[in-house]
Write an enzyme that holds these catalytic residues in place. Structure first.
Site, PDB file in Angstrom:
ATOM      1  N   LYS A  46       0.887  -1.186  -0.054  1.00 56.15           N
ATOM      2  CA  LYS A  46      -0.025   0.034   0.015  1.00 56.15           C
ATOM      3  C   LYS A  46       0.865   1.216   0.091  1.00 56.15           C
ATOM      4  CE  LYS A  46      -1.832  -0.882   3.877  1.00 56.15           C
ATOM      5  NZ  LYS A  46      -1.339  -2.197   4.379  1.00 56.15           N
TER       6      LYS A  46
ATOM      7  N   ARG B  23      -9.030   0.343   9.291  1.00 58.89           N
ATOM      8  CA  ARG B  23      -8.462  -1.020   9.569  1.00 58.89           C
ATOM      9  C   ARG B  23      -9.453  -1.780  10.422  1.00 58.89           C
ATOM     10  NH1 ARG B  23      -2.892   0.572   8.791  1.00 58.89           N
ATOM     11  NH2 ARG B  23      -1.580  -1.428   8.886  1.00 58.89           N
TER      12      ARG B  23
ATOM     13  N   ARG C 273      12.375  -5.679   4.880  1.00 59.34           N
ATOM     14  CA  ARG C 273      12.223  -4.534   5.477  1.00 59.34           C
ATOM     15  C   ARG C 273      12.875  -4.448   6.642  1.00 59.34           C
ATOM     16  NH1 ARG C 273       6.749  -1.262   5.538  1.00 59.34           N
ATOM     17  NH2 ARG C 273       6.138  -2.444   7.102  1.00 59.34           N
TER      18      ARG C 273
ATOM     19  N   ARG D  54      12.475  -1.281  11.266  1.00 57.17           N
ATOM     20  CA  ARG D  54      11.292  -1.131  12.028  1.00 57.17           C
ATOM     21  C   ARG D  54      10.940  -2.318  13.161  1.00 57.17           C
ATOM     22  NH1 ARG D  54       6.558   0.850   8.141  1.00 57.17           N
ATOM     23  NH2 ARG D  54       5.128  -0.521   9.400  1.00 57.17           N
TER      24      ARG D  54
ATOM     25  N   ARG E 262       0.471  -8.748  13.493  1.00 64.26           N
ATOM     26  CA  ARG E 262      -0.120  -7.970  12.632  1.00 64.26           C
ATOM     27  C   ARG E 262      -0.751  -8.840  11.654  1.00 64.26           C
ATOM     28  NH1 ARG E 262       4.942  -4.670  10.400  1.00 64.26           N
ATOM     29  NH2 ARG E 262       3.449  -3.936   9.071  1.00 64.26           N
TER      30      ARG E 262
HETATM   31  P1  B4P Z   1       4.232  -1.613   2.203  1.00 61.57           P
HETATM   32  O1  B4P Z   1       3.082  -2.645   2.382  1.00 61.57           O
HETATM   33  O2  B4P Z   1       4.133  -0.468   1.313  1.00 61.57           O
HETATM   34  O3  B4P Z   1       4.282  -1.409   3.693  1.00 61.57           O
HETATM   35  P2  B4P Z   1       3.329  -0.155   4.582  1.00 61.57           P
HETATM   36  O4  B4P Z   1       2.583   0.884   3.762  1.00 61.57           O
HETATM   37  O5  B4P Z   1       4.247   0.357   5.442  1.00 61.57           O
HETATM   38  O6  B4P Z   1       2.219  -1.021   5.530  1.00 61.57           O
HETATM   39  P3  B4P Z   1       2.023  -1.401   6.819  1.00 61.57           P
HETATM   40  O7  B4P Z   1       0.756  -2.235   6.914  1.00 61.57           O
HETATM   41  O8  B4P Z   1       3.222  -2.548   6.601  1.00 61.57           O
HETATM   42  O9  B4P Z   1       2.334  -0.375   7.816  1.00 61.57           O
HETATM   43  P4  B4P Z   1       1.625   0.844   8.415  1.00 61.57           P
HETATM   44  O10 B4P Z   1       2.424   2.096   8.312  1.00 61.57           O
HETATM   45  O11 B4P Z   1       0.264   1.193   7.511  1.00 61.57           O
HETATM   46  O12 B4P Z   1       5.472  -2.334   2.034  1.00 61.57           O
HETATM   47  C1  B4P Z   1       6.276  -3.490   2.785  1.00 61.57           C
HETATM   48  C2  B4P Z   1       7.472  -3.869   2.055  1.00 61.57           C
HETATM   49  O13 B4P Z   1       7.313  -4.469   0.834  1.00 61.57           O
HETATM   50  C3  B4P Z   1       8.447  -2.828   1.906  1.00 61.57           C
HETATM   51  O14 B4P Z   1       9.777  -3.112   2.254  1.00 61.57           O
HETATM   52  C4  B4P Z   1       8.356  -2.556   0.361  1.00 61.57           C
HETATM   53  O15 B4P Z   1       9.620  -2.315  -0.155  1.00 61.57           O
HETATM   54  C5  B4P Z   1       7.965  -4.080   0.040  1.00 61.57           C
HETATM   55  N1  B4P Z   1       7.347  -4.245  -1.299  1.00 61.57           N
HETATM   56  C6  B4P Z   1       6.237  -3.478  -1.746  1.00 61.57           C
HETATM   57  N2  B4P Z   1       5.928  -3.742  -2.809  1.00 61.57           N
HETATM   58  C7  B4P Z   1       6.557  -5.038  -3.339  1.00 61.57           C
HETATM   59  C8  B4P Z   1       6.862  -5.554  -4.528  1.00 61.57           C
HETATM   60  N3  B4P Z   1       5.978  -5.610  -5.465  1.00 61.57           N
HETATM   61  N4  B4P Z   1       7.827  -6.697  -4.589  1.00 61.57           N
HETATM   62  C9  B4P Z   1       8.755  -6.483  -3.570  1.00 61.57           C
HETATM   63  N5  B4P Z   1       8.729  -6.029  -2.350  1.00 61.57           N
HETATM   64  C10 B4P Z   1       7.696  -5.070  -2.284  1.00 61.57           C
HETATM   65  O16 B4P Z   1       0.995   0.634   9.784  1.00 61.57           O
HETATM   66  C11 B4P Z   1       1.947   0.341  10.873  1.00 61.57           C
HETATM   67  C12 B4P Z   1       1.197   0.321  12.087  1.00 61.57           C
HETATM   68  O17 B4P Z   1       0.582   1.299  12.696  1.00 61.57           O
HETATM   69  C13 B4P Z   1       0.089  -0.658  12.272  1.00 61.57           C
HETATM   70  O18 B4P Z   1       0.672  -2.219  12.505  1.00 61.57           O
HETATM   71  C14 B4P Z   1      -0.811  -0.193  13.219  1.00 61.57           C
HETATM   72  O19 B4P Z   1      -0.059  -0.592  14.679  1.00 61.57           O
HETATM   73  C15 B4P Z   1      -0.534   1.190  13.217  1.00 61.57           C
HETATM   74  N6  B4P Z   1      -1.934   1.748  12.541  1.00 61.57           N
HETATM   75  C16 B4P Z   1      -1.614   2.408  11.168  1.00 61.57           C
HETATM   76  N7  B4P Z   1      -2.997   2.782  10.802  1.00 61.57           N
HETATM   77  C17 B4P Z   1      -3.964   2.341  11.860  1.00 61.57           C
HETATM   78  C18 B4P Z   1      -5.399   2.511  12.069  1.00 61.57           C
HETATM   79  N8  B4P Z   1      -6.035   3.119  10.998  1.00 61.57           N
HETATM   80  N9  B4P Z   1      -5.984   2.198  13.164  1.00 61.57           N
HETATM   81  C19 B4P Z   1      -5.169   1.668  14.132  1.00 61.57           C
HETATM   82  N10 B4P Z   1      -3.766   1.649  14.008  1.00 61.57           N
HETATM   83  C20 B4P Z   1      -3.230   1.846  12.812  1.00 61.57           C
END
Ligand code: B4P
Length: 192
Positions: free
Chosen positions: A13, A88, A127, A133, A144
């Site tokens: 995402k 979420r 990552r 992280r 998660r």
């Molecule tokens: P992404 O999937 O892009 O990771 P993200 O956006 O950081 O999402 P995530 O769900 O992990 O965390 P968030 O910050 O939303 O990428 C992951 C990895 O994959 C990267 O290293 C990337 O380079 C790699 N990658 C991507 N595409 C690829 C491809 N095609 N091929 C190979 N590699 C690839 O949330 C973090 C925490 O915040 C949550 O756990 C929660 O505790 C809190 N939080 C956030 N929003 C919340 C909400 N609405 N309510 C309650 N808690 C919340």
């Protein structure tokens, strides 16, 4: 263009939203980034959120709702937004709908990025090595994923029932996935 991006942790995402910004010219709003920035600034809310994030749990809805309403009330969302990480759970989905109606910009589409769970574990392990992280450790990633299946997955059906849901296959290269997303949005001529 008002887009809600859905998908499991590590489904891409944040990665895709950052690229979509260049093609669509609307802001990327990531609740994960907002929370991590608050934690870096050392605000009371940020520090409380950090301990929850590091365990892989969800930050309480009331905190998230205030944070997202403040962000969605700014002028730069007039032409649209890409919302990443919110909602979420079902309560957040209903609260978001009500908030967007009230602010006068309801969501146009929800895009669910589907990725094989094995692939997700590999990506997040990568990552964890690169960015360190705390919530990307194997144990926390497992939690998660559990939280995602229990609380976030029902949000997919919610958007389906509202006729707003589109699935995009999230396996493959980052560029190929971006093209799939832009094609469901009918965007091919907006050049970065
Ligand atoms: P992404 O999937 O892009 O990771 P993200 O956006 O950081 O999402 P995530 O769900 O992990 O965390 P968030 O910050 O939303 O990428 C992951 C990895 O994959 C990267 O290293 C990337 O380079 C790699 N990658 C991507 N595409 C690829 C491809 N095609 N091929 C190979 N590699 C690839 O949330 C973090 C925490 O915040 C949550 O756990 C929660 O505790 C809190 N939080 C956030 N929003 C919340 C909400 N609405 N309510 C309650 N808690 C919340």
């Amino acid at each position: 263009m008002r887009i809600v991006l859905l998908g499991a942790p590590g489904s891409g995402k944040g990665t895709q939203a950052a690229l979509m910004v260049e093609r669509l010219g609307v802001p990327h709003i990531s609740t994960g980034v907002l929370l991590r920035n608050a934690a870096k600034r050392g605000t009371r809310l940020g520090l409380k959120a950090k301990s929850i994030i590091d365990r892989g749990e969800l930050v309480p809805d009331a905190i998230m709702s205030d944070m997202i309403e403040e962000r969605l009330s700014r002028d730069d969302v007039a032409n649209g937004f890409i919302l990443d990480g919110y909602p979420r759970n079902l309560a957040q989905a209903k609260s978001l709908d009500e908030m967007l109606e009230r602010l006068g910009h309801p969501a146009d589409i929800a895009i669910q990025i589907d990725v094989d769970p094995e692939q997700i574990i590999k990506r997040l392990a990568g990552r964890a090595e690169q960015e360190g992280r705390a919530d990307d450790s194997e144990e926390v990633v497992r939690n998660r994923m559990r939280v995602y299946h229990e609380k976030t997955a029902p949000v997919i059906d919610y958007y389906a029932s509202r006729g707003l849901l589109t699935h995009v296959l999230g396996d493959g290269s980052i560029d190929v996935i971006l093209e799939r997303i832009l094609s469901v949005l009918n965007v091919d001529n907006l050049v970065s």
